[in-house]
Design a protein around this motif. Structure first.
Motif, PDB file in Angstrom:
ATOM      1  N   GLY A 120       5.787 -28.711 -13.856  1.00 31.12           N
ATOM      2  CA  GLY A 120       6.819 -28.500 -14.865  1.00 31.12           C
ATOM      3  C   GLY A 120       6.423 -29.100 -16.201  1.00 31.12           C
ATOM      4  O   GLY A 120       6.731 -28.556 -17.259  1.00 31.12           O
ATOM      5  N   PHE A 121       5.705 -30.236 -16.156  1.00 27.88           N
ATOM      6  CA  PHE A 121       5.235 -30.886 -17.381  1.00 27.88           C
ATOM      7  C   PHE A 121       4.273 -29.975 -18.129  1.00 27.88           C
ATOM      8  O   PHE A 121       4.376 -29.801 -19.352  1.00 27.88           O
ATOM      9  N   ASP A 122       3.300 -29.376 -17.393  1.00 30.22           N
ATOM     10  CA  ASP A 122       2.334 -28.479 -18.041  1.00 30.22           C
ATOM     11  C   ASP A 122       3.030 -27.235 -18.585  1.00 30.22           C
ATOM     12  O   ASP A 122       2.644 -26.709 -19.638  1.00 30.22           O
ATOM     13  N   ALA A 123       4.039 -26.758 -17.877  1.00 27.90           N
ATOM     14  CA  ALA A 123       4.766 -25.573 -18.339  1.00 27.90           C
ATOM     15  C   ALA A 123       5.457 -25.848 -19.672  1.00 27.90           C
ATOM     16  O   ALA A 123       5.401 -25.029 -20.597  1.00 27.90           O
ATOM     17  N   LEU A 124       6.094 -27.011 -19.777  1.00 26.83           N
ATOM     18  CA  LEU A 124       6.802 -27.358 -21.012  1.00 26.83           C
ATOM     19  C   LEU A 124       5.847 -27.601 -22.179  1.00 26.83           C
ATOM     20  O   LEU A 124       6.254 -27.531 -23.336  1.00 26.83           O
ATOM     21  N   ASN A 125       4.596 -27.879 -21.855  1.00 24.96           N
ATOM     22  CA  ASN A 125       3.617 -28.158 -22.910  1.00 24.96           C
ATOM     23  C   ASN A 125       2.749 -26.950 -23.241  1.00 24.96           C
ATOM     24  O   ASN A 125       1.728 -27.088 -23.919  1.00 24.96           O
ATOM     25  N   ILE A 126       3.143 -25.770 -22.781  1.00 25.68           N
ATOM     26  CA  ILE A 126       2.460 -24.532 -23.170  1.00 25.68           C
ATOM     27  C   ILE A 126       2.596 -24.353 -24.678  1.00 25.68           C
ATOM     28  O   ILE A 126       3.688 -24.449 -25.239  1.00 25.68           O
ATOM     29  N   ARG A 127       1.480 -24.065 -25.332  1.00 25.14           N
ATOM     30  CA  ARG A 127       1.488 -23.898 -26.788  1.00 25.14           C
ATOM     31  C   ARG A 127       1.666 -22.418 -27.131  1.00 25.14           C
ATOM     32  O   ARG A 127       0.851 -21.575 -26.753  1.00 25.14           O
ATOM     33  N   LEU A 128       2.735 -22.138 -27.840  1.00 25.51           N
ATOM     34  CA  LEU A 128       3.013 -20.749 -28.216  1.00 25.51           C
ATOM     35  C   LEU A 128       1.990 -20.220 -29.214  1.00 25.51           C
ATOM     36  O   LEU A 128       1.782 -19.007 -29.318  1.00 25.51           O
ATOM     37  N   GLU A 129       1.358 -21.115 -29.966  1.00 25.75           N
ATOM     38  CA  GLU A 129       0.356 -20.678 -30.946  1.00 25.75           C
ATOM     39  C   GLU A 129      -0.784 -19.924 -30.275  1.00 25.75           C
ATOM     40  O   GLU A 129      -1.432 -19.076 -30.904  1.00 25.75           O
ATOM     41  N   ASP A 165      16.508 -15.559 -13.380  1.00 25.55           N
ATOM     42  CA  ASP A 165      16.290 -14.111 -13.392  1.00 25.55           C
ATOM     43  C   ASP A 165      15.130 -13.683 -12.496  1.00 25.55           C
ATOM     44  O   ASP A 165      14.716 -12.516 -12.527  1.00 25.55           O
ATOM     45  N   ASN A 166      14.580 -14.616 -11.723  1.00 23.09           N
ATOM     46  CA  ASN A 166      13.507 -14.333 -10.757  1.00 23.09           C
ATOM     47  C   ASN A 166      12.176 -13.947 -11.386  1.00 23.09           C
ATOM     48  O   ASN A 166      11.312 -13.370 -10.711  1.00 23.09           O
ATOM     49  N   TRP A 167      11.982 -14.280 -12.664  1.00 20.87           N
ATOM     50  CA  TRP A 167      10.663 -14.078 -13.270  1.00 20.87           C
ATOM     51  C   TRP A 167       9.751 -15.245 -12.904  1.00 20.87           C
ATOM     52  O   TRP A 167       8.528 -15.083 -12.798  1.00 20.87           O
ATOM     53  N   LEU A 168      10.340 -16.397 -12.739  1.00 21.68           N
ATOM     54  CA  LEU A 168       9.616 -17.583 -12.290  1.00 21.68           C
ATOM     55  C   LEU A 168      10.359 -18.181 -11.100  1.00 21.68           C
ATOM     56  O   LEU A 168      11.485 -17.785 -10.804  1.00 21.68           O
ATOM     57  N   CYS A 169       9.742 -19.137 -10.435  1.00 25.40           N
ATOM     58  CA  CYS A 169      10.404 -19.828  -9.339  1.00 25.40           C
ATOM     59  C   CYS A 169       9.993 -21.295  -9.361  1.00 25.40           C
ATOM     60  O   CYS A 169       8.998 -21.660  -9.983  1.00 25.40           O
ATOM     61  N   ARG A 170      10.781 -22.117  -8.707  1.00 28.76           N
ATOM     62  CA  ARG A 170      10.436 -23.533  -8.560  1.00 28.76           C
ATOM     63  C   ARG A 170       9.995 -23.784  -7.123  1.00 28.76           C
ATOM     64  O   ARG A 170      10.523 -23.186  -6.186  1.00 28.76           O
ATOM     65  N   THR A 171       9.015 -24.652  -6.953  1.00 27.55           N
ATOM     66  CA  THR A 171       8.565 -24.998  -5.608  1.00 27.55           C
ATOM     67  C   THR A 171       9.633 -25.824  -4.914  1.00 27.55           C
ATOM     68  O   THR A 171      10.600 -26.267  -5.529  1.00 27.55           O
ATOM     69  N   ARG A 172       9.456 -26.047  -3.601  1.00 20.28           N
ATOM     70  CA  ARG A 172      10.477 -26.724  -2.809  1.00 20.28           C
ATOM     71  C   ARG A 172      10.821 -28.103  -3.355  1.00 20.28           C
ATOM     72  O   ARG A 172      11.973 -28.526  -3.298  1.00 20.28           O
TER      73      ARG A 172
END
Length: 317
Positions: A120-129, A165-172
């Motif tokens: 989740g940390f890496d996901a939040l740090n995705i750079r839109l640039e 919306d089921n485009w992504l999911c979270r692990t257990r």
């Protein structure tokens, strides 16, 4: 869609209104509208799907099935087969949100370990640039302000929406982000055009898969495909390196996973039993308190009555 009956329309409507459905749910709806069990009437079931897809193709949609790479279950959904500016107008997501989603998809799909998720940390740090065309990203001035101003809180909120919306999911454990079933259904052509390695057995994108244990080999196979192979024989030669692929370990991994699931269920049962015990104790204390209160009230009332009788007797004498 004049050639389709109300039964066809019901199946389409179920997938559009409810989103992707597990095979068991979709089969149940099919049985409800046709009176046939897909397991016993596979030819009729397949005929329905072909008839639906023939009509949907005129509007660039398709009723598609795929396996959820995280649990191996087959799912059905209706997907858009083209990606153009017109179809993008129909999405509820903003341009920065789409860029954020694309960045997450790329990070997950191109993971060499094929874990099928990122933290989740890496996901939040995705750079839109990084989603801006290379000629534009070279100049900070050409990066859209909406990309630069897309805050961490906006990313967090977008993550929740994409999961819902089921485009992504979270692990257990809730700490990692994976691909939702809608992405697995909808992005089949994207996986192929972006050179995402395929599963050696089913030829679908190996986003969440096991890698050949032999050093230097890049072959990957979905866990559920490995399970099918292990049921047929104990060992198999890898087509990439020609060395044995130890399929026997799959059964052991499944046994461990099943044991973990049992532990989770036992823990849940224990928690539920503990909660029921606490509730019973609370009720007993409450009933006891009410009983004491009633007895005290009765004793008080009896005392008052006795005093009144004594006073009345004194007056009479």
């Amino acid at each position: 869609m004049a050639s389709l009956s109300w039964k066809h329309h019901t199946l389409i409507q179920a997938l559009i209104s409810r989103g992707p459905l597990k095979e068991k749910e979709f089969h149940s709806i099919f049985t409800g509208v046709t009176g046939r069990n897909p397991g016993d009437a596979k030819k009729i079931f397949d005929k329905y799907l072909l008839e639906i897809n023939k009509e949907l193709s005129y509007v660039h949609f398709e009723l598609r099935a795929c396996r959820d790479q995280y649990d191996g279950h087959v799912c059905y959904g209706v997907v858009n087969t083209v990606s153009d500016d017109q179809s993008k107008l129909g999405t509820k997501y903003s341009v920065p949100q789409i860029a954020f989603f694309k960045g997450i998809i790329e990070a997950i799909a191109h993971d060499e370990a094929a874990q099928g998720c990122i933290s989740g940390f890496d996901a939040l740090n995705i750079r839109l640039e990084n989603q801006v065309p290379s000629e534009a990203s070279s100049s900070q001035q050409q990066v859209p302000p909406a990309f630069r101003n897309f805050s961490m809180s906006q990313k967090d909120k977008t993550l929740d929406e994409l999961v819902k919306d089921n485009w992504l999911c979270r692990t257990r454990d809730g700490n990692n982000i994976g691909l939702g079933i809608r992405s697995l259904l909808d992005l089949r052509s994207w996986f192929r055009s972006n050179d995402v390695p395929s599963c050696e057995v089913c030829n679908e994108a190996g986003v969440k898969a096991d890698l050949c244990p032999n050093e230097g080999c890049t072959v990957r196979i979905h866990k559920y495909c490995l399970k099918n192979l292990s049921s047929q024989r104990d060992d198999r030669v890898c087509s990439g390196c020609g060395k044995p692929w130890p399929l026997g370990r799959v059964a052991k991994e499944e046994a461990v996973e099943a044991a973990l699931n049992d532990d989770d269920e036992e823990e849940t049962d224990t928690q539920a039993t503990s909660l029921r015990s606490k509730k019973r104790k609370i009720r007993r204390h409450r009933d006891s308190a009410e009983n004491v209160s009633s007895q005290a009230s009765l004793a008080s009332s009896s005392g008052i009555t006795r005093r009144r009788v004594t006073r009345s007797a004194a007056h009479l004498s």
